[in-house]
Design an enzyme around this catalytic site. Structure first.
Site, PDB file in Angstrom:
ATOM      1  N   ASP A  88      -1.382  -0.735  -1.906  1.00  0.00           N
ATOM      2  CA  ASP A  88      -1.939   0.321  -2.750  1.00  0.00           C
ATOM      3  C   ASP A  88      -2.949  -0.181  -3.756  1.00  0.00           C
ATOM      4  O   ASP A  88      -3.161   0.413  -4.798  1.00  0.00           O
ATOM      5  CB  ASP A  88      -0.803   1.044  -3.478  1.00  0.00           C
ATOM      6  CG  ASP A  88      -0.038   0.124  -4.410  1.00  0.00           C
ATOM      7  OD1 ASP A  88      -0.307  -1.102  -4.400  1.00  0.00           O
ATOM      8  OD2 ASP A  88       0.817   0.619  -5.146  1.00  0.00           O
ATOM      9  N   GLU A 138      -4.234   1.164 -14.649  1.00  0.00           N
ATOM     10  CA  GLU A 138      -5.004   2.256 -14.064  1.00  0.00           C
ATOM     11  C   GLU A 138      -4.827   3.551 -14.851  1.00  0.00           C
ATOM     12  O   GLU A 138      -3.760   3.827 -15.383  1.00  0.00           O
ATOM     13  CB  GLU A 138      -4.529   2.500 -12.623  1.00  0.00           C
ATOM     14  CG  GLU A 138      -4.771   1.313 -11.723  1.00  0.00           C
ATOM     15  CD  GLU A 138      -4.075   1.442 -10.376  1.00  0.00           C
ATOM     16  OE1 GLU A 138      -4.633   0.905  -9.400  1.00  0.00           O
ATOM     17  OE2 GLU A 138      -2.997   2.058 -10.292  1.00  0.00           O
TER      18      GLU A 138
END
Lengths: 353, 353
Positions: free
Chosen positions: B232, B61
């Site tokens: 998450d 990410e």
């Protein structure tokens, strides 16, 4: 904690050394070849438009992309006023990482490399789209990227003569000085229109963040190929919309080009062709030598992936670069806390006792 | 070309040295204070959900954010199987840059720092949301981040007793060994339910990338605060949806939490409150001591911005870090080509002559 995972750092000087070792034309050709190979396997990449953070003076962008084995991203800014502060308009770096583990394997300078890969992309597109036998190019915008474009077209398309124009005469003089002795016939012109006269290829690589009209329809003659490099940001275009309507428009990655390219001026259904479709033979480049072709280039993450993997291979084969301590190597990967080695210092009293 | 722009490099060892210099509780408290200050000026930030690249074994990410003066981003992966290869599950680094020019000013390790900032965020949220007087916490998931959570709640909330559970007993033993002598009453439990018994705060920080049910409704008693850290990522949750329906749910940045948080299980209109609204006093944390509060944490770019600016200030005041050669300093910023110093080597013959 002293050990870190292997991660190669390539500095700007490493890239300069690489250019000296193998030659600039060979670097551009090597990156162009990689871009072509990567565009041929277009569907294997996880693609997205870059993420841009705009501010009054410029933009900062992150450009991620991945295939099944490697993840790459580039950090790049664009701040046209930077040169007044003695800073480059465009600065960049990038990272290559291993998809299987997520571990970064190389951090590299990409300021110089972006100019190399952009020139590589432009020349690859022109080789694919322009009619055969082009020998004269107009080069409008003689700033930081212009010499790289000239070298790429000299060596990959056999361009012999370049017609130069820039609103800033100092930029043109800098180009003349830099490219002296490189075997190009360089002709200084007094306007973009004059530069375009008789050119087989028109390259625009201007920096202003405005909707400019660098090329208007009356400058465009049958058979010309337009390599539009500088219109690459919302509100930053170079071609009059009438020019886009005169020819067949090719782009790198349509979703990003609709936002950033010269085609941002056109309706959402204005027809464009992604270049990979031509490279793979799905779509012909042109139907006749008189057709006008336009490469509305904005710079796509895949080109940086290609450049990074090229640099990584060269860094390893020539031994360039050095280790960068960035990711901790843990004796026990589940024990991050242990890496702090707090046992060696006395516990602190609680902040709230 | 030998000069480069100033850019500080902070290694994992620099962060270890900083922790030794000022103490881990003080680092966590310092980052928590910065996060609070930055959340109080929430509207000043250019925010976006992070850009994720998913692969069979994990995710990579990029997390960008900017205010008017600084741009920051973090690179972070999540690969649960990495530990079998001797690599951390989560590895991270980040960059701080100047918005006015786009120039990067610091590259820092963030693997250790992410654990510090996540603990700082959790304890800030709990201090804001939990009822006063909490002394006992369940800590479910005793992996890489668990000790940081324990230290944060010990020092910022005065938690005295921690009830531990992990499916992997070795993880719990590692935690016991790491936190010996830090003034915490550590109680090993045989199940998540047992750990939750009598706890004022329940922290879940598990790593599996699955829709797990770590906490189910019968474990949740009136007045408890749930600090849900591990859910998450799309397909990675920890709370039974019934738990989310029992209390008031707080998130960092709603658009990202809808994708990644435990609330991904709920309808798009399931009510949630962004934490900054509580910090600024727009919304009360809780109406009674018996209300259940849930912090559905996923980790937001602003927390990394806060951590990076904290590190940057400390690096400068303590003289930690070193110059990194990444961005070329040009004698003439418009003359990138000149930086290649090609005049010193003979021009190559054209590749296509």
């Amino acid at each position: 904690m002293s050990n870190t995972l292997p991660l190669i750092h390539l500095s700007p000087n490493d890239v300069v050394r690489l250019v000296h070792r193998i030659g600039l034309p060979q670097c551009i050709a090597g990156v162009a070849e990689r871009i072509e190979q990567d565009f041929l396997r277009w569907s294997e990449f996880d693609k997205s438009a870059r993420v841009a953070s705009h501010s009054p003076d410029g933009v900062v962008e992150l450009m991620p992309i991945a295939d099944a084995t490697q993840f790459a991203f580039k950090y790049v800014n664009g701040h046209p006023k930077n040169t007044t502060l003695g800073l480059p308009t465009v600065m960049a770096f990038g990272v290559l990482a291993d998809v299987a583990t997520g571990a970064p394997i190389m951090l590299s300078e990409l300021t110089l490399t972006t100019a190399i890969r952009t020139a590589a992309m432009s020349s690859l597109a022109a080789r694919t789209l322009a009619r055969p036998g082009c020998r004269t190019m107009a080069l409008i915008g003689n700033g930081a990227q212009s010499e790289f474009q000239a070298m790429a077209f000299r060596h990959l398309l056999n361009i012999q003569s370049i017609r130069l124009y820039d609103v800033d005469k100092a930029a043109t003089n800098k180009l003349l000085s830099n490219l002296e002795g490189f075997g190009l016939d360089l002709v200084v012109c007094n306007s973009a229109a004059e530069a375009a006269l008789g050119a087989d290829i028109i390259t625009t690589v201007t920096a202003d963040k405005t909707n400019a009209t660098i090329i208007s329809p009356e400058m465009v003659t049958p058979g010309v190929h337009i390599n539009a490099v500088g219109g690459d940001c919302p509100g930053k275009t170079e071609l009059h919309r009438g020019v886009l309507e005169m020819g067949k428009v090719f782009v790198e990655y349509e979703p990003q080009s609709r936002i950033e390219g010269d085609i941002q001026q056109m309706a959402a259904d204005f027809p464009v062709t992604e270049l990979w479709r031509v490279l793979t033979g799905h779509v012909p480049a042109r139907h006749s030598a008189s057709q006008i072709t336009i490469f509305d280039s904005v710079g796509f993450a895949l080109e940086d992936y290609s450049a990074l993997t090229f640099l990584y291979e060269k860094a390893r084969s020539y031994g360039f670069g050095r280790d960068l301590a960035l990711i901790p190597a843990l004796n026990d990967p589940k024990n991050l806390f242990g890496a702090l080695e707090l046992a060696s210092i006395a516990p602190e009293p609680s902040l709230v006792d």
